[in-house]
Scaffold this motif. Structure first.
Motif, PDB file in Angstrom:
ATOM      1  N   SER A  97       1.927  -7.474   7.437  1.00 21.34           N
ATOM      2  CA  SER A  97       3.015  -7.844   6.541  1.00 21.34           C
ATOM      3  C   SER A  97       4.250  -6.989   6.784  1.00 21.34           C
ATOM      4  O   SER A  97       5.387  -7.491   6.783  1.00 21.34           O
ATOM      5  N   GLU A 134      -3.976  -6.124   7.198  1.00 20.54           N
ATOM      6  CA  GLU A 134      -3.099  -7.156   6.655  1.00 20.54           C
ATOM      7  C   GLU A 134      -1.805  -6.554   6.115  1.00 20.54           C
ATOM      8  O   GLU A 134      -0.732  -7.148   6.246  1.00 20.54           O
ATOM      9  N   ALA A 135      -1.894  -5.360   5.525  1.00 22.46           N
ATOM     10  CA  ALA A 135      -0.690  -4.686   5.041  1.00 22.46           C
ATOM     11  C   ALA A 135       0.210  -4.304   6.212  1.00 22.46           C
ATOM     12  O   ALA A 135       1.445  -4.407   6.127  1.00 22.46           O
ATOM     13  N   THR A 162      -5.444   7.500   2.624  1.00 28.44           N
ATOM     14  CA  THR A 162      -5.979   6.258   3.181  1.00 28.44           C
ATOM     15  C   THR A 162      -7.444   6.426   3.546  1.00 28.44           C
ATOM     16  O   THR A 162      -8.274   5.532   3.314  1.00 28.44           O
ATOM     17  N   GLU A 183      -7.922  -5.217   4.754  1.00 28.40           N
ATOM     18  CA  GLU A 183      -6.762  -5.081   3.871  1.00 28.40           C
ATOM     19  C   GLU A 183      -5.722  -4.154   4.482  1.00 28.40           C
ATOM     20  O   GLU A 183      -4.510  -4.401   4.365  1.00 28.40           O
ATOM     21  N   LEU A 192       0.834  -1.211   0.000  1.00 32.09           N
ATOM     22  CA  LEU A 192       0.000   0.000   0.000  1.00 32.09           C
ATOM     23  C   LEU A 192       0.865   1.256   0.000  1.00 32.09           C
ATOM     24  O   LEU A 192       0.449   2.311   0.494  1.00 32.09           O
ATOM     25  N   LEU A 226     -10.133   0.496  -0.561  1.00 27.60           N
ATOM     26  CA  LEU A 226      -9.406  -0.208   0.491  1.00 27.60           C
ATOM     27  C   LEU A 226     -10.392  -0.586   1.590  1.00 27.60           C
ATOM     28  O   LEU A 226     -11.264   0.206   1.945  1.00 27.60           O
ATOM     29  N   THR A 227     -10.252  -1.788   2.134  1.00 24.18           N
ATOM     30  CA  THR A 227     -11.072  -2.204   3.267  1.00 24.18           C
ATOM     31  C   THR A 227     -10.217  -2.218   4.532  1.00 24.18           C
ATOM     32  O   THR A 227      -8.979  -2.286   4.461  1.00 24.18           O
TER      33      THR A 227
END
Length: 294
Positions: A234, A230-231, A214, A227, A201, A223-224
């Motif tokens: 990561s 999760e970014a 954002t 998500e 992202l 974008l949810t």
């Protein structure tokens, strides 16, 4: 007098477009479209500053590994994949900005120790925190230019810097630690992860406009929330991977912590100097490493 009818961010977006919706929607209104979570403060937790002081005063050799923007709950979720050890929670002094944290937590006399970071530490007074005033070793760390940092990176303001935290440079921190570890009795190692930009992202979570972009992406459905989380998860893994590379090469007590957390879903998306006290921002991990998993 006729009163205007309240419209949700989605209704404004539908009628006038994304840009107008993002500008016209008060942040307090937008907050309720994010997950509502309770607001906490210290809650009887130990002071992180006192824990840091005790770490270096009571151990012959000690290392503090510092994740930038590391939420406690995600640390708790992920650390078992990389380390064994003892995890507890600390209070960071109600700080939501990295430079302020350095000025508050690293102003002691760290003679015999080193400070290693790939980006500068800018304080509330908009001056660079200079590790040479407190640590015996605060080396310049240079890496090649990259898209998000046009100038070479340097530690602690030795070179001018502008823009967002760099995408690369963390490996250079580990190299600098190995080059100097025989001359010191430990030190502080900072990794600029999981601080934004988030993996995958980068186009909306980089730079000064990341909050607005954002927010627009969440309103529009580009974008949810899952998500976004999760970014962040990561990006957090990048910090763990870097720490797992250097820890086996360090002697003495090794602690992994974070300067502050990241909001994401507590009313303001990202960390900020001017924030509402919340456990996602001010409650940070304090983890004593026993071993690194293969």
């Amino acid at each position: 007098m006729r009163r205007s009818k309240f419209r949700t961010p989605f209704q404004i977006y539908k009628a006038h477009g994304l840009k107008v919706a993002a500008i016209a929607t008060p942040w307090k209104v937008f907050q309720k479209y994010l997950t509502a979570l309770p607001v906490n403060n210290r809650d009887g937790l130990p002071s992180q500053r006192e824990l840091i002081t005790d770490l270096f005063e009571t151990n012959t050799e000690a290392w503090l590994i510092w994740f930038d923007g590391g939420r406690y709950d995600y640390f708790e979720e992920l650390y078992d994949e990389y380390f064994t050890g003892e995890l507890s929670k600390a209070w960071n002094g109600d700080i939501g900005y990295t430079g302020d944290w350095a000025v508050r937590h690293l102003e002691q006399d760290f003679s015999g120790y080193g400070l290693f970071s790939s980006v500068t530490l800018r304080s509330a007074r908009d001056v660079d925190y200079d590790g040479r005033d407190h640590f015996d070793v605060a080396p310049r760390i240079e890496t090649e230019d990259n898209s998000s940092m046009k100038e070479k990176l340097a530690t602690l303001g030795y070179l001018e810097q502008s823009g967002e935290l760099a995408d690369t440079g963390e490996e250079a921190v580990n190299e600098a630690v190995l080059n100097h570890k025989s001359d010191i009795s430990g030190g502080v190692i900072r990794y600029p992860k999981p601080h934004p930009p988030f993996d995958g992202l980068e186009h909306i979570t980089s730079g000064a406009s990341k909050t607005r972009e954002t927010r627009e992406a969440l309103i529009s459905g580009e974008l949810t929330e899952p998500e976004l989380h999760e970014a962040y998860r990561s990006t957090y893994r990048t910090g763990f991977e870097l720490a797992s590379q250097i820890i086996p090469k360090l002697d003495g007590t090794v602690i992994v912590t974070a300067d502050h957390g990241e909001c994401l879903d507590c009313g303001q998306l990202f960390h900020d100097r001017y924030h509402r006290p919340h456990d996602h921002l001010t409650h940070v991990p304090w983890f004593e490493v026993e071993s690194v998993k293969d």
